[in-house]
Design an enzyme around this catalytic site. Structure first.
Site, PDB file in Angstrom:
ATOM      1  CG  ASP A  48      36.474 -14.460 -18.343  1.00  0.00           C
ATOM      2  OD1 ASP A  48      35.531 -14.837 -18.754  1.00  0.00           O
ATOM      3  OD2 ASP A  48      37.387 -14.037 -18.875  1.00  0.00           O
ATOM      4  CD  GLU A  83      40.677 -14.269 -13.809  1.00  0.00           C
ATOM      5  OE1 GLU A  83      41.289 -14.462 -12.738  1.00  0.00           O
ATOM      6  OE2 GLU A  83      41.569 -14.345 -14.890  1.00  0.00           O
ATOM      7  CG  ASP A 100      41.029 -11.169 -16.397  1.00  0.00           C
ATOM      8  OD1 ASP A 100      40.566 -12.015 -17.366  1.00  0.00           O
ATOM      9  OD2 ASP A 100      42.169 -10.835 -16.146  1.00  0.00           O
TER      10      ASP A 100
END
Length: 624
Positions: free
Chosen positions: A355, A358, A390
């Site tokens: 993601d 991140e 994530d």
């Protein structure tokens, strides 16, 4: 009475005579003064051509799952209410819900209409101005004349081609109207046959959703239902709009359900007869495949595997029956999957998706350290926006660039069954306090991936000053693993997180290296165009039932299992309020939900929560 009737007739004759004199004074023949008969019905919309174009745009957007369908729908409603004819697309700017984009589209189509039919072509009627352009644009949805189709069928040796020849109605001038019959091995031909054969199965529901219809029709068609040909934007599914227009196919409900009309059944019967052979003769022998998405049959199987695995080794299924892969509709399917929806061994790569949150925002240096560690470990990863989780893994198809084209073809991707939610220990405390923790677990459960993982970073000295006691955090992580079924992995810092992602990636590459992956659609989700990431949008449109569930889960003490149990009895707030009204006393209302059982142990919701829900929806003032 007689005198009254005579007087009325005389008065009527006088009026007719007066009208004849009036028309004669104006230079008009007396014979044309009075015209008897029914008035010509006016068009419900003075701009039918614009209305037709907007309807086509709306239907196309709806089939592709685009949100612009709602914009076109509002514009259509405004156009239907406008009583005056429009001479250009620019004039439509005065209407509500008509922006510059829609007006430009109408103006471009109007100029093309004039170019195809002449500068004086009518635009306030559909006569001769709509069918011809549609036939030119929808090449995949058109067919040869009936005689040519019958000839092609007989040339291919299928026999019974005479059954396809049937005279339709007659147009003006005595010309016979040719019946629409799709060519063999086209999208329309395959859809009709697939629906007809499905309806012949005992216990058939009589309709099919989009994904399952495409799956059944794909072996009967030469073109793909999901991937357009090179240089074209149309697929075999484009012919469905023609079937609906010809009243052969019916599209209802949302998600869309497709069923045959009476005309469609009659045509499909003749197409089936022209195919020749029985269902047993048509069946082909398939190579043996392994069910990669079989649900686990033993409770606690995950826990046993986790206990056997070392702490630093990711938990992965070891048997073939536990391997799962998820496609555009968030699940996997192995039965009767067309070749176009499968990824063969050695034809795809396992790629880690990260993601973009991140890698950007907040402590950028710390987040970039994760990227550098992945690069240092030689992990193939892709940074993109993920609406849930994530980190996750996809099987990406290997594509070969086409000579003469600037960009290579779009590679298909199937989402694997593993998704990771990464939390720093201080962020975990904050999410528990503000309620994001439960909401994230709820969305991870609904996303369709059966192996959710929580990756918790201790953060060293940063974890010494927390807003929650250590016992509360331990209890929250234990509940996440035992009750919610998530695997919780605790690491020390970003470097260990990168190491865990690296080992997971290599384990998945080893696990899937000799597998054939299939795309699976969830039953009931007809709009297969919506991909996994789109289906996991956080703020997408919700049903009344979903909003009610979210309201219940905001009450302290009501978990997802309890909310689901209440929804089984009362699916909406309205049904719950009606149940309260039928209770004779206040005490009965407070205890209405107390006996509802939830979870695997079938425990009661209890009188305390039942009273809280009643006070929330039926009484003023604070909750007690």
């Amino acid at each position: 009475m007689v005198y009254t009737v005579l007087n009325a007739e005389v008065a009527g004759l006088n009026r007719i005579f007066h009208m004849k004199e009036l028309w004669a004074c104006r230079g008009m023949p007396a014979s044309e003064a009075v015209r008897l008969g029914r008035k010509r019905a006016l068009s419900p919309c003075p701009n039918p051509l614009f209305l037709h174009w907007l309807t086509e745009l709306r239907d196309q957007a709806k089939e592709r799952g685009l949100k612009t369908q709602h914009v076109y729908h509002k514009a259509i409603n405004s156009l239907k209410k406008y009583p005056l004819p429009l001479r250009s697309g620019k004039e439509a700017k005065i209407l509500q819900n008509f922006g510059d984009g829609i007006c430009k589209i109408l103006e471009d189509r109007l100029q093309k209409h004039y170019k195809d039919h002449g500068a004086g072509a009518p635009i306030h009627s559909l006569a001769g101005g709509v069918d011809a352009p549609r036939r030119r644009s929808n090449k995949l949805a058109t067919s040869k004349p009936l005689s040519e189709t019958s000839r092609d069928t007989s040339d291919r040796g299928n026999g019974n081609s005479k059954n396809l020849q049937r005279d339709g109605g007659k147009e003006k001038g005595g010309k016979k109207k040719r019946e629409y019959v799709p060519q063999k091995r086209t999208g329309g031909h395959a859809v009709l046959l697939a629906l007809y054969r499905h309806c012949q199965i005992p216990g058939s529901k009589g309709f099919m959703f989009k994904m399952e219809l495409q799956r059944e029709a794909q072996p009967l068609c030469d073109k793909s239902f999901s991937v357009p040909d090179v240089g074209s934007k149309y697929t075999a599914w484009s012919s469905v709009s023609t079937l609906v227009l010809k009243d052969l196919l019916q599209k209802t409900h949302s998600p869309a359900r497709y069923s045959l009309t009476e005309l469609g059944v009659a045509l499909a019967e003749r197409l089936e007869a022209s195919e020749g052979g029985s269902a047993g003769e048509r069946a082909t022998v398939k190579p043996p495949t392994v069910d990669l998405t079989e649900d686990e049959t033993e409770e606690g199987r995950d826990e046993e595997e986790r206990e056997d695995c070392p702490a630093e080794t990711p938990v992965l299924p070891e048997s073939e029956s536990e391997v799962g892969v998820t496609g555009r509709s968030q699940a996997a399917e192995t039965e009767r999957t067309p070749p176009g929806e499968a990824l063969l061994p050695s034809c795809y790569d396992i790629v880690l998706c990260v993601d973009f949150i991140e890698t950007t925002g907040g402590n950028t240096a710390r987040k970039q350290e994760l990227v550098k560690e992945l690069q240092r470990n030689g992990v193939t990863f892709d940074i993109r926006k993920l609406n849930v989780g994530d980190f996750l893994w996809v099987a990406r198809e290997r594509v070969t660039p086409v000579p003469g084209q600037l960009r290579p073809p779009t590679a298909r991707e199937l989402v694997l069954d593993y998704v990771i939610e990464r939390k720093r220990i201080d962020d975990l405390c904050g999410s528990i306090i503000d309620g994001r923790f439960r909401e994230q677990k709820f969305r991870l459960k609904r996303c369709g991936l059966r192996r959710p993982i929580y990756l918790v970073e201790e953060c060293g000295s940063a974890g010494a000053h927390l807003s929650l006691p250590e016992s509360t955090l331990q209890q929250a992580m234990a509940n996440t693993q035992v009750v919610d079924g998530f695997f919780v992995k605790r690491v020390q810092d970003v470097r260990e997180s990168a190491a865990y992602l690296t080992v997971m990636t290599r384990q998945l590459q080893k696990l899937y290296q000799n597998r054939t992956l299939f795309c699976r659609s969830r039953e009931g989700e007809g709009e297969g165009e919506s991909e996994f990431n789109h289906g996991a949008v956080k703020n997408k449109c919700q049903t009344v039932r979903e909003v009610f569930a979210r309201q219940l889960m905001q009450i302290s003490g009501i978990s997802g299992d309890k909310a689901a149990a209440i929804l089984e009895q009362y699916s909406t707030v309205s049904s719950l309020l009606q149940a309260y009204e039928q209770c004779p006393t206040e005490t009965d209302r407070e205890k209405l939900l107390s006996s509802i059982r939830y979870g695997k142990l079938k425990r009661n919701v209890g009188p305390a929560l039942s009273r809280t829900v009643y006070q929330l929806y039926c009484t003023p003032g604070p909750l007690s």
